[in-house]
Design a protein around this motif. Structure first.
Motif, PDB file in Angstrom:
ATOM      1  N   LEU A  44       1.257  -1.264   0.244  1.00 38.64           N
ATOM      2  CA  LEU A  44      -0.150  -0.026  -0.194  1.00 38.64           C
ATOM      3  C   LEU A  44       0.877   1.637  -0.251  1.00 38.64           C
ATOM      4  O   LEU A  44       1.180   2.240  -1.052  1.00 38.64           O
ATOM      5  N   ILE A  67       1.848   4.542  -2.767  1.00 39.55           N
ATOM      6  CA  ILE A  67       1.374   5.744  -2.946  1.00 39.55           C
ATOM      7  C   ILE A  67       2.536   6.582  -2.908  1.00 39.55           C
ATOM      8  O   ILE A  67       2.812   7.179  -3.743  1.00 39.55           O
ATOM      9  N   TYR A 118       2.880   6.711  -6.790  1.00 37.83           N
ATOM     10  CA  TYR A 118       1.818   7.390  -7.712  1.00 37.83           C
ATOM     11  C   TYR A 118       2.332   9.053  -6.928  1.00 37.83           C
ATOM     12  O   TYR A 118       2.385   9.302  -8.243  1.00 37.83           O
ATOM     13  N   LEU A 155      -3.642   4.833  -9.152  1.00 38.13           N
ATOM     14  CA  LEU A 155      -3.621   4.458  -8.275  1.00 38.13           C
ATOM     15  C   LEU A 155      -4.874   3.758  -7.726  1.00 38.13           C
ATOM     16  O   LEU A 155      -4.914   2.516  -6.775  1.00 38.13           O
ATOM     17  N   TYR A 156      -5.667   4.996  -8.380  1.00 32.16           N
ATOM     18  CA  TYR A 156      -7.694   4.126  -7.298  1.00 32.16           C
ATOM     19  C   TYR A 156      -7.496   2.054  -8.371  1.00 32.16           C
ATOM     20  O   TYR A 156      -8.018   1.826  -7.051  1.00 32.16           O
ATOM     21  N   GLN A 185      -4.764   0.509  -8.654  1.00 30.46           N
ATOM     22  CA  GLN A 185      -4.276  -0.611  -7.704  1.00 30.46           C
ATOM     23  C   GLN A 185      -4.864  -0.576  -6.556  1.00 30.46           C
ATOM     24  O   GLN A 185      -4.894  -1.798  -5.974  1.00 30.46           O
ATOM     25  N   MET A 186      -4.955   0.539  -5.654  1.00 26.11           N
ATOM     26  CA  MET A 186      -6.291  -0.052  -4.026  1.00 26.11           C
ATOM     27  C   MET A 186      -7.244  -0.388  -4.401  1.00 26.11           C
ATOM     28  O   MET A 186      -7.509  -1.178  -3.279  1.00 26.11           O
ATOM     29  N   ASP A 187      -8.042  -0.468  -5.340  1.00 22.33           N
ATOM     30  CA  ASP A 187      -9.273  -1.154  -6.239  1.00 22.33           C
ATOM     31  C   ASP A 187      -9.162  -3.256  -5.986  1.00 22.33           C
ATOM     32  O   ASP A 187      -9.500  -3.369  -5.075  1.00 22.33           O
ATOM     33  N   LEU A 246      -6.106  -3.935  -4.674  1.00 22.32           N
ATOM     34  CA  LEU A 246      -5.658  -4.513  -3.299  1.00 22.32           C
ATOM     35  C   LEU A 246      -6.236  -4.499  -2.057  1.00 22.32           C
ATOM     36  O   LEU A 246      -6.464  -5.418  -1.621  1.00 22.32           O
TER      37      LEU A 246
END
Length: 82
Positions: A59, A63, A66, A75-76, A78-80, A82
């Protein structure tokens, strides 16, 4: 995957504020993290079982990446995942 080196979760803030989250990791944990991160970037999601430190470190790596690429949609996504 049964070869995930155990990494005990000690809390979110331990990973957020550590300059080097690997300072307490052993070689097998470091090597697995490299594999986990590369697999994630290649679109292959590995089961880390209950070893949350791998996800927390990824995580913060995402960031930091990014901050270099400035692609919010990436990034969005990837976060989704993860």
């Amino acid at each position: 995957m049964n070869n995930v080196p155990e990494w005990r979760y000690t809390g979110y803030f331990d990973y957020k504020y550590k300059e080097n989250p690997f300072e307490e990791a052993n070689n097998s944990q470091r090597e697995f993290y490299k594999l986990f991160k590369q697999s994630f970037h290649d679109g292959q999601l590995l089961d880390i079982e209950d070893n949350l430190p791998y996800a927390f470190i990824l995580l913060f790596d995402l960031i930091n990446e990014y901050k270099e690429h400035r692609d919010y949609n990436l990034l969005y996504t990837q976060m989704d995942k993860l």
